[in-house]
Design a protein around this motif. Structure first.
Motif, PDB file in Angstrom:
ATOM      1  N   ILE A  48       0.872  -1.197   0.000  1.00 46.56           N
ATOM      2  CA  ILE A  48       0.000   0.000   0.000  1.00 46.56           C
ATOM      3  C   ILE A  48       0.898   1.234   0.000  1.00 46.56           C
ATOM      4  N   ASP A  49       0.280   2.391  -0.043  1.00 49.41           N
ATOM      5  CA  ASP A  49       0.998   3.666  -0.002  1.00 49.41           C
ATOM      6  C   ASP A  49       2.013   3.653   1.151  1.00 49.41           C
ATOM      7  N   PRO A  50       3.306   3.872   0.839  1.00 48.87           N
ATOM      8  CA  PRO A  50       4.317   3.834   1.907  1.00 48.87           C
ATOM      9  C   PRO A  50       4.036   4.822   3.042  1.00 48.87           C
ATOM     10  N   LYS A  51       3.297   5.892   2.759  1.00 48.94           N
ATOM     11  CA  LYS A  51       2.946   6.824   3.852  1.00 48.94           C
ATOM     12  C   LYS A  51       2.055   6.114   4.870  1.00 48.94           C
ATOM     13  N   LEU A  52       1.137   5.275   4.373  1.00 44.76           N
ATOM     14  CA  LEU A  52       0.261   4.522   5.282  1.00 44.76           C
ATOM     15  C   LEU A  52       1.048   3.427   5.995  1.00 44.76           C
ATOM     16  N   GLN A  53       1.975   2.812   5.257  1.00 45.25           N
ATOM     17  CA  GLN A  53       2.821   1.780   5.899  1.00 45.25           C
ATOM     18  C   GLN A  53       3.590   2.400   7.068  1.00 45.25           C
ATOM     19  N   ALA A  54       4.173   3.589   6.824  1.00 43.91           N
ATOM     20  CA  ALA A  54       4.980   4.250   7.860  1.00 43.91           C
ATOM     21  C   ALA A  54       4.111   4.619   9.060  1.00 43.91           C
ATOM     22  N   ARG A  55       2.880   5.030   8.761  1.00 44.12           N
ATOM     23  CA  ARG A  55       1.986   5.451   9.830  1.00 44.12           C
ATOM     24  C   ARG A  55       1.611   4.272  10.750  1.00 44.12           C
ATOM     25  N   VAL A  56       1.272   3.140  10.127  1.00 42.74           N
ATOM     26  CA  VAL A  56       0.918   1.955  10.930  1.00 42.74           C
ATOM     27  C   VAL A  56       2.127   1.514  11.747  1.00 42.74           C
ATOM     28  N   ARG A  57       3.303   1.545  11.110  1.00 47.57           N
ATOM     29  CA  ARG A  57       4.537   1.165  11.804  1.00 47.57           C
ATOM     30  C   ARG A  57       4.743   2.031  13.048  1.00 47.57           C
ATOM     31  N   ARG A  58       4.543   3.355  12.862  1.00 45.98           N
ATOM     32  CA  ARG A  58       4.712   4.308  13.984  1.00 45.98           C
ATOM     33  C   ARG A  58       3.726   4.024  15.101  1.00 45.98           C
ATOM     34  N   GLU A  59       2.486   3.655  14.691  1.00 46.62           N
ATOM     35  CA  GLU A  59       1.435   3.453  15.699  1.00 46.62           C
ATOM     36  C   GLU A  59       1.528   2.099  16.397  1.00 46.62           C
ATOM     37  N   MET A  60       2.455   1.268  15.955  1.00 45.27           N
ATOM     38  CA  MET A  60       2.649  -0.018  16.637  1.00 45.27           C
ATOM     39  C   MET A  60       4.104  -0.138  17.080  1.00 45.27           C
ATOM     40  N   PRO A  61       4.549   0.734  17.992  1.00 45.52           N
ATOM     41  CA  PRO A  61       5.971   0.772  18.352  1.00 45.52           C
ATOM     42  C   PRO A  61       6.449  -0.488  19.073  1.00 45.52           C
ATOM     43  N   LYS A  62       5.487  -1.297  19.596  1.00 46.20           N
ATOM     44  CA  LYS A  62       5.920  -2.441  20.406  1.00 46.20           C
ATOM     45  C   LYS A  62       6.235  -3.686  19.588  1.00 46.20           C
ATOM     46  N   VAL A  63       5.906  -3.691  18.273  1.00 45.22           N
ATOM     47  CA  VAL A  63       6.150  -4.917  17.495  1.00 45.22           C
ATOM     48  C   VAL A  63       7.645  -5.209  17.439  1.00 45.22           C
ATOM     49  N   LYS A  64       7.963  -6.517  17.401  1.00 49.48           N
ATOM     50  CA  LYS A  64       9.394  -6.827  17.417  1.00 49.48           C
ATOM     51  C   LYS A  64       9.935  -7.206  16.043  1.00 49.48           C
ATOM     52  N   MET A  65       9.034  -7.403  15.074  1.00 45.81           N
ATOM     53  CA  MET A  65       9.517  -7.715  13.719  1.00 45.81           C
ATOM     54  C   MET A  65       8.522  -7.194  12.683  1.00 45.81           C
ATOM     55  N   VAL A  66       9.058  -6.491  11.690  1.00 48.88           N
ATOM     56  CA  VAL A  66       8.199  -5.918  10.645  1.00 48.88           C
ATOM     57  C   VAL A  66       8.685  -6.385   9.275  1.00 48.88           C
ATOM     58  N   CYS A  67       7.774  -6.986   8.510  1.00 49.12           N
ATOM     59  CA  CYS A  67       8.088  -7.363   7.129  1.00 49.12           C
ATOM     60  C   CYS A  67       7.227  -6.509   6.210  1.00 49.12           C
ATOM     61  N   GLY A  68       7.707  -6.257   5.004  1.00 49.51           N
ATOM     62  CA  GLY A  68       6.936  -5.403   4.114  1.00 49.51           C
ATOM     63  C   GLY A  68       7.118  -5.756   2.662  1.00 49.51           C
ATOM     64  N   ASP A  69       6.172  -5.275   1.870  1.00 48.60           N
ATOM     65  CA  ASP A  69       6.142  -5.500   0.422  1.00 48.60           C
ATOM     66  C   ASP A  69       5.936  -4.133  -0.223  1.00 48.60           C
ATOM     67  N   THR A  70       6.267  -4.024  -1.498  1.00 48.12           N
ATOM     68  CA  THR A  70       5.934  -2.796  -2.226  1.00 48.12           C
ATOM     69  C   THR A  70       5.833  -3.154  -3.702  1.00 48.12           C
ATOM     70  N   MET A  71       5.621  -2.174  -4.567  1.00 49.70           N
ATOM     71  CA  MET A  71       5.534  -2.475  -6.002  1.00 49.70           C
ATOM     72  C   MET A  71       6.126  -1.341  -6.822  1.00 49.70           C
ATOM     73  N   ASN A  72       6.283  -1.603  -8.133  1.00 46.94           N
ATOM     74  CA  ASN A  72       6.955  -0.629  -8.993  1.00 46.94           C
ATOM     75  C   ASN A  72       6.364   0.784  -8.921  1.00 46.94           C
ATOM     76  N   TYR A  73       5.041   0.906  -8.787  1.00 48.54           N
ATOM     77  CA  TYR A  73       4.410   2.228  -8.729  1.00 48.54           C
ATOM     78  C   TYR A  73       4.997   3.083  -7.598  1.00 48.54           C
TER      79      TYR A  73
END
Ligand code: AMP
Length: 313
Positions: free
Chosen positions: A123-148
């Motif tokens: 999804i939009d990396p801005k939304l990815q960053a926002r969710v990441r920020r709002e879940m500071p306690k997670v211990k592992m984050v994996c992600g995907d993106t695309m050419n767009y």
């Protein structure tokens, strides 16, 4: 050990040499959640419209997936139309109707906040960053993106990459992101962007994981020096490749989460195999049909097939 996934919950209309389907249940978060549900508890964050029925949601619920983070709003759900008639290796996108996804603002239910793992689907990396920020306690984050996002939103994407434990992208995207046509050099550059571990997917030829010295904290340097390649299962018929990448991610991350995120080289290698296993099931039928109704025995039997495929005495 639960995983929160944020991404598209969608309807897909797909044409392949094997046939076509109209408005089949799909979306990156859906494919990921179903695949990962065979390994661990999964919680979804997404948005759907009025056309998303209770029966659609039940597909996830039947697999024990927590859907309380799927927001229902007025309008139509995200609808993707794609064709694989030119080549099965790459979808030709014929239409992307964002609909309710256009104004998607992820909301994290309070009940999700104790989750230790987070998957940021495409999804939009801005939304990815926002969710990441709002879940500071997670211990592992994996992600995907695309050419767009790589092409036109590189600054926002850079902010996500800097903090990512594992990035999963396909071959072409990795080369585009690094602006380098050589995969090994491209991987090195991407690891230099902050990503701790990089998984490059090669479609029907498997996937390669490239490690950095931050992949296995405290391990000997040899542990991360050599990449590891897991095969894909040669199949006589690929009915529909849609969702193979997200199912791979679900198998990979689901397995690692079931091991409490214990990042040993052995767990990483097995996770790569489970990724391949779930990807191979996903393509056997249209949409999510195959991934909805698997058994643990089928998954383990296929894992053994993968082992036999690449084992050297
Ligand atoms: P993949 O695993 O890469 O084949 O992902 C396929 C899924 O991604 C499909 O079920 C689509 O609904 C979804 N999808 C396609 N385009 C987008 C997009 N621009 N944003 C989010 N999801 C998408």
């Amino acid at each position: 050990m639960s995983i929160v996934v944020v991404g598209s919950v969608a309807f897909d209309s797909i044409e392949t040499p094997s046939g076509r389907v109209d408005h089949a249940l799909g979306g990156a978060a859906t494919h990921f959640a179903l695949a990962a549900s065979y390994f661990t508890q999964v919680r979804v964050i997404g948005v759907v419209g009025e056309d998303f029925t209770a029966a659609n949601e039940d597909v996830l619920k039947k697999r024990g997936v927590d859907t309380s983070g799927i927001e229902h709003v007025a309008g139509k759900s995200f609808h993707w139309t794609g064709s694989y008639t030119r080549t099965l290796n790459e979808a030709d996108t014929l239409a992307t109707e964002l609909n309710v996804f256009e104004t998607f603002t992820p909301k994290i239910p309070a009940s999700y906040c104790d989750s230790e793992f987070l998957f940021l689907a495409n999804i939009d990396p801005k939304l990815q960053a926002r969710v990441r920020r709002e879940m500071p306690k997670v211990k592992m984050v994996c992600g995907d993106t695309m050419n767009y996002w790589i092409k036109d939103h590189s600054a926002a994407l850079a902010e996500v990459l800097v903090d990512l434990d594992v990035l999963l992208i396909n071959d072409g995207e990795a080369k585009m992101l690094a602006e380098d046509a050589n995969l090994v050099r491209a991987a090195k550059k991407i690891l230099g962007m902050g990503v701790k571990t990089l998984i490059v997917k090669h479609g029907e030829y498997g996937a390669t994981v490239f490690f950095s010295e931050r992949s296995f904290p405290g391990a000997k340097p040899e542990a991360h020096a050599t990449p590891f390649r897991a095969p894909a299962l040669p199949l006589a018929e690929v009915v529909d490749p849609t969702g193979a990448g997200d199912s791979f991610a679900g198998g990979f991350f689901g397995y690692l989460a079931s091991k409490k995120g214990e990042l040993t080289p052995g767990n990483f290698r097995k996770a790569m195999f489970y990724g391949g296993v779930m990807g191979s099931f996903a393509v056997e039928k249209f949409g999510t049909e195959r991934t909805q109704k698997l058994t643990r025995e089928e998954i383990d039997a296929r894992f053994e097939q993968f082992r036999a495929l690449s084992h050297l005495d």
